[in-house]
Design an enzyme around this catalytic site. Sequence first.
Site, PDB file in Angstrom:
ATOM      1  N   SER A  48      16.215  -7.741  25.471  1.00  0.00           N
ATOM      2  CA  SER A  48      15.353  -6.576  25.372  1.00  0.00           C
ATOM      3  C   SER A  48      15.477  -5.986  23.989  1.00  0.00           C
ATOM      4  O   SER A  48      16.331  -6.367  23.189  1.00  0.00           O
ATOM      5  CB  SER A  48      15.735  -5.535  26.417  1.00  0.00           C
ATOM      6  OG  SER A  48      16.838  -4.791  25.960  1.00  0.00           O
ATOM      7  N   LYS A  49      14.594  -5.014  23.738  1.00  0.00           N
ATOM      8  CA  LYS A  49      14.596  -4.351  22.436  1.00  0.00           C
ATOM      9  C   LYS A  49      15.940  -3.686  22.179  1.00  0.00           C
ATOM     10  O   LYS A  49      16.281  -3.377  21.054  1.00  0.00           O
ATOM     11  CB  LYS A  49      13.501  -3.282  22.398  1.00  0.00           C
ATOM     12  CG  LYS A  49      12.150  -3.819  22.066  1.00  0.00           C
ATOM     13  CD  LYS A  49      11.198  -2.704  21.700  1.00  0.00           C
ATOM     14  CE  LYS A  49       9.864  -3.296  21.265  1.00  0.00           C
ATOM     15  NZ  LYS A  49       8.921  -2.337  20.822  1.00  0.00           N
ATOM     16  N   ARG A  50      16.682  -3.427  23.260  1.00  0.00           N
ATOM     17  CA  ARG A  50      17.976  -2.757  23.086  1.00  0.00           C
ATOM     18  C   ARG A  50      19.010  -3.674  22.446  1.00  0.00           C
ATOM     19  O   ARG A  50      20.022  -3.213  21.940  1.00  0.00           O
ATOM     20  CB  ARG A  50      18.485  -2.226  24.427  1.00  0.00           C
ATOM     21  CG  ARG A  50      17.716  -0.990  24.888  1.00  0.00           C
ATOM     22  CD  ARG A  50      18.303  -0.421  26.164  1.00  0.00           C
ATOM     23  NE  ARG A  50      18.157  -1.355  27.277  1.00  0.00           N
ATOM     24  CZ  ARG A  50      17.040  -1.494  27.974  1.00  0.00           C
ATOM     25  NH1 ARG A  50      15.994  -0.758  27.671  1.00  0.00           N
ATOM     26  NH2 ARG A  50      16.948  -2.345  28.961  1.00  0.00           N
ATOM     27  N   SER A  83       7.166   0.307  17.208  1.00  0.00           N
ATOM     28  CA  SER A  83       8.092   1.392  17.541  1.00  0.00           C
ATOM     29  C   SER A  83       9.508   1.010  17.120  1.00  0.00           C
ATOM     30  O   SER A  83      10.466   1.689  17.478  1.00  0.00           O
ATOM     31  CB  SER A  83       8.036   1.684  19.041  1.00  0.00           C
ATOM     32  OG  SER A  83       8.329   0.518  19.766  1.00  0.00           O
TER      33      SER A  83
END
Length: 314
Positions: free
Chosen positions: A251-253, A13
């Site tokens: 995190s992915k952020r 994703s």
Amino acid sequence: MKQTVGRFAPSPSGRMHLGNVLCALLAWLSARSQNGSFILRIEDLDPDRCPRRYADLIEDDLAWLGLTWDAGGSKGGPDGSYYQSARTAIYQHYFDRLQQEGLVYPCFCSRAALHAASAPHLSDGRVVYPGTCRGLTAAQVAEKCRVRRPAMRLRVPDETIAFTDGLQGPCTESLPTECGDFIIRRSDGVFAYQLAVVVDDALEGVTEVVRGRDLLGSTARQIWLHRQLGFAPPDFVHIPLLNDADGRRLSKRDADLDLGVLRTRFSPAQLTGALAHAAGLIDRPEPVTPRELIPEFSWSKVPAGDLCLPAGFF
Ligand code: GLU
């Protein structure tokens, strides 16, 4: 002795981030240090969130890192496609079996309603499904279907699952009180991760699942589902999550920690060395290739709790 088959099963994703790299590296080292094979499974069940270009980038990133795989991704292999988006008919087959056994029922509850209701919340924020739709009559189901498409849930038995995680040690989970009936097909018809992951790990012959500790809470239900479908569950190793030097969870952020950026700043050996050092595999964060780490690899060196990245490195 059975041959070890490890796997890396990213959801494409977005671009791979540091946590994915650590997971791929440890899963690969574990399999390769046992002379095992390694599979790349693309968990792109949700077609809207997982465009093919991200899966292709994952392959490019793994190759850049020096992490090789024997089957899967665009390479294919003995189990046909290793893209979950192409395996719907296989999931349907196992879904039908569970349905024939009377274990599946339609659920019309919205996520918002469940979170608002007095359903038990576990310490990690998950809600145990209170069984609202478990006993609906055929007439009630037909009535509700006119206004809402149901998700499909799996009825769990009154059983406690015990297993020993390769890093986290002995774990037990009561299926009725700590897991609850769980969704195996979403209301939009997409099969859920929990069903797909079990079917794929079994059919692809995976013997060892290495993944982030955030998925420890999914393991008991997956073990139960393996057994329910007549499969032998794999071994599980849940690896620590990464924190920055201040103890903040990555995190992915953190877009600056995805490989698109990191590849412009580090060589593959520098990145591998920094992660191997954070994971306890080498004494200093010096450049090293994954292959060079194989001979000395041992799970006994890897801590079970969260890892901190060195200050100022990233
Ligand atoms: N696809 C999941 C993820 O990227 C991992 C699933 C698994 O390893 O079981 O978080």
